[in-house]
Design an enzyme around this catalytic site. Structure first.
Site, PDB file in Angstrom:
ATOM      1  N   GLU A 236      -0.828  -3.529  14.903  1.00  0.00           N
ATOM      2  CA  GLU A 236      -1.838  -3.241  13.893  1.00  0.00           C
ATOM      3  C   GLU A 236      -3.245  -3.284  14.476  1.00  0.00           C
ATOM      4  O   GLU A 236      -4.156  -2.642  13.961  1.00  0.00           O
ATOM      5  CB  GLU A 236      -1.719  -4.256  12.746  1.00  0.00           C
ATOM      6  CG  GLU A 236      -2.542  -3.929  11.531  1.00  0.00           C
ATOM      7  CD  GLU A 236      -2.260  -4.867  10.370  1.00  0.00           C
ATOM      8  OE1 GLU A 236      -2.357  -4.427   9.207  1.00  0.00           O
ATOM      9  OE2 GLU A 236      -1.923  -6.040  10.618  1.00  0.00           O
TER      10      GLU A 236
ATOM     11  N   SER B 257       0.828  -1.207   0.000  1.00  0.00           N
ATOM     12  CA  SER B 257       0.000   0.000   0.000  1.00  0.00           C
ATOM     13  C   SER B 257       0.862   1.257   0.000  1.00  0.00           C
ATOM     14  O   SER B 257       1.774   1.398   0.819  1.00  0.00           O
ATOM     15  CB  SER B 257      -0.916   0.016   1.230  1.00  0.00           C
ATOM     16  OG  SER B 257      -1.791  -1.090   1.211  1.00  0.00           O
TER      17      SER B 257
END
Length: 390
Positions: free
Chosen positions: A246, A163
């Site tokens: 995360e 990403s």
């Protein structure tokens, strides 16, 4: 469990909200409400640097590294108010939420001095080099290789779904550095500069017209020997620690973004009369219940004092929000009807709700498919026997 916030926390919320909303009404009004992750990259890099200048970039970090030593409650509040103000997602969320905490936990003092100030200041944008064409959800199968030559790591291989790699400065790469190893053994965790002849980034166009994801190719790409985080062969442990980060505070900000989408669906249903449909009303109520349950679950998850490991509750979060949001996207399109199937203008750009539907098709795939998430829950959360692997 007490789910409320203290008076001091609410005062901090007012401070956050005042500053963030002021920026979105002033100098950075042009980025407010932007939904595509790749839109206006230069302005959003300027926004990252503006956050860093005012020490809002990574408030949970120690003061010496550009943070505010904010409490967990304050970090939750900031994440919520950030999303509430309609600010686009952070283009350096990988650096702030993953690379930075990993360096803080596993890095040397020299590595902290080298990387953390520039991440906090918004000068260095990070992306993540985990998945490969043959190792998507199964990180232990990576085949990218790193060899130590003359004081440098030389890396060859390919990563995918990286990403925002096309606008990033650095990438952390899980690579196999011990010949003849398989699975989680023999992996190492490297920090690599992207702007070099040995790295090529190719964007991948998605069904919503955006190109957030990329293929990243390494051909004799290099980084100094001291760019290794931890010891050689320690990459799996560090990667698992990173994945624990995360599931951190950013989940509450993520849910505030979901709330914006939910509210937009309710407003659309009221505007076009779909709110009178009993089936639509029932689906809206179910979506609201799911959103509330995610919030309570995230608060419970964050109340765990050990944030260096993924506990059972955290293991369930990815499949929970991904499945819920995919269903929310389907509800959005059913509320919009045919009006949601046409993009305004010549450019292939969608408004919030059609974009929600299109992007959410990938939610149950990236970051570990739902099938892989179920295996993780079973094997790591419930200690059931491992699924047979070839």
């Amino acid at each position: 469990m007490k789910l409320g916030f203290s008076a001091a926390d609410e005062a901090f919320r007012a401070e956050c909200a005042d500053w963030l909303q002021g920026q979105m009404a002033g100098e950075f009004a042009d980025i407010k409400g932007v939904t595509q992750l790749t839109a206006m990259p230069e302005r959003r890099r300027e926004w990252e640097q503006h956050l860093g200048e005012h020490r809002w970039g990574c408030i949970g970090w120690p003061v010496q590294w550009g943070g505010r030593d904010a409490t967990l409650a304050q970090q939750v509040i900031f994440a919520e108010e950030y999303a509430r103000a309609g600010i686009p997602g952070r283009i350096n969320h990988i650096g702030i939420e993953l690379a930075g905490p990993t360096i803080l936990t596993f890095g040397t003092d020299e590595q902290k001095r080298r990387f953390l100030p520039d991440i906090a200041a918004g000068r260095t944008i990070f992306c993540q080099g985990f998945s490969e064409p043959g190792a998507g959800s199964d990180l232990a199968s990576v085949r990218t290789k790193g060899v130590l030559e003359n004081g440098e790591w030389v890396v060859n291989g390919q990563k995918i779904w990286t990403s925002l790699a096309h606008i990033s400065d650095w990438i952390f790469v899980v690579t196999r550095t011990q010949e003849g190893t398989a699975g989680p053994k023999g992996l190492s965790f490297l920090m690599m500069e992207l702007d070099q002849p040995g790295i090529e980034v190719r964007p991948i166009r998605q069904i919503n017209g955006d190109a957030e994801f990329n293929e990243t190719f390494f051909t004799d790409a290099r980084c100094p020997q001291d760019s290794l985080i931890g010891a050689p062969g320690d990459g799996w442990r560090i990667a698992m620690g990173l994945l624990a980060f995360e599931r951190g505070v950013s989940t509450l900000g993520q849910q505030m973004g979901f709330r914006h989408e939910f509210d937009a669906i309710v407003a659309a249903a009221k505007a076009n009369g779909k709110a009178g449909d009993p089936v639509i009303r029932q689906r809206i109520a179910k979506a609201k219940i799911g959103l509330d349950l995610m919030r309570y679950g995230a608060l419970r998850m964050l109340s765990n004092t050990d944030h260096s490991a993924i506990d059972g509750a955290a293991l369930t979060y990815k499949i929970q929000w991904a499945s819920w949001r995919r269903t929310l996207g389907e509800l959005a399109m059913d509320v919009l009807g045919q009006a949601g199937e046409v993009a305004a203008g010549d450019a292939y750009e969608w408004d919030m709700l059609p974009n929600l539907y299109l992007f959410s098709r990938a939610d149950t795939i990236y970051g570990g498919t739902n099938q892989i998430q179920r295996n993780l829950i079973a094997e790591r959360g419930l200690s059931l026997p491992r699924e047979p692997r070839g």
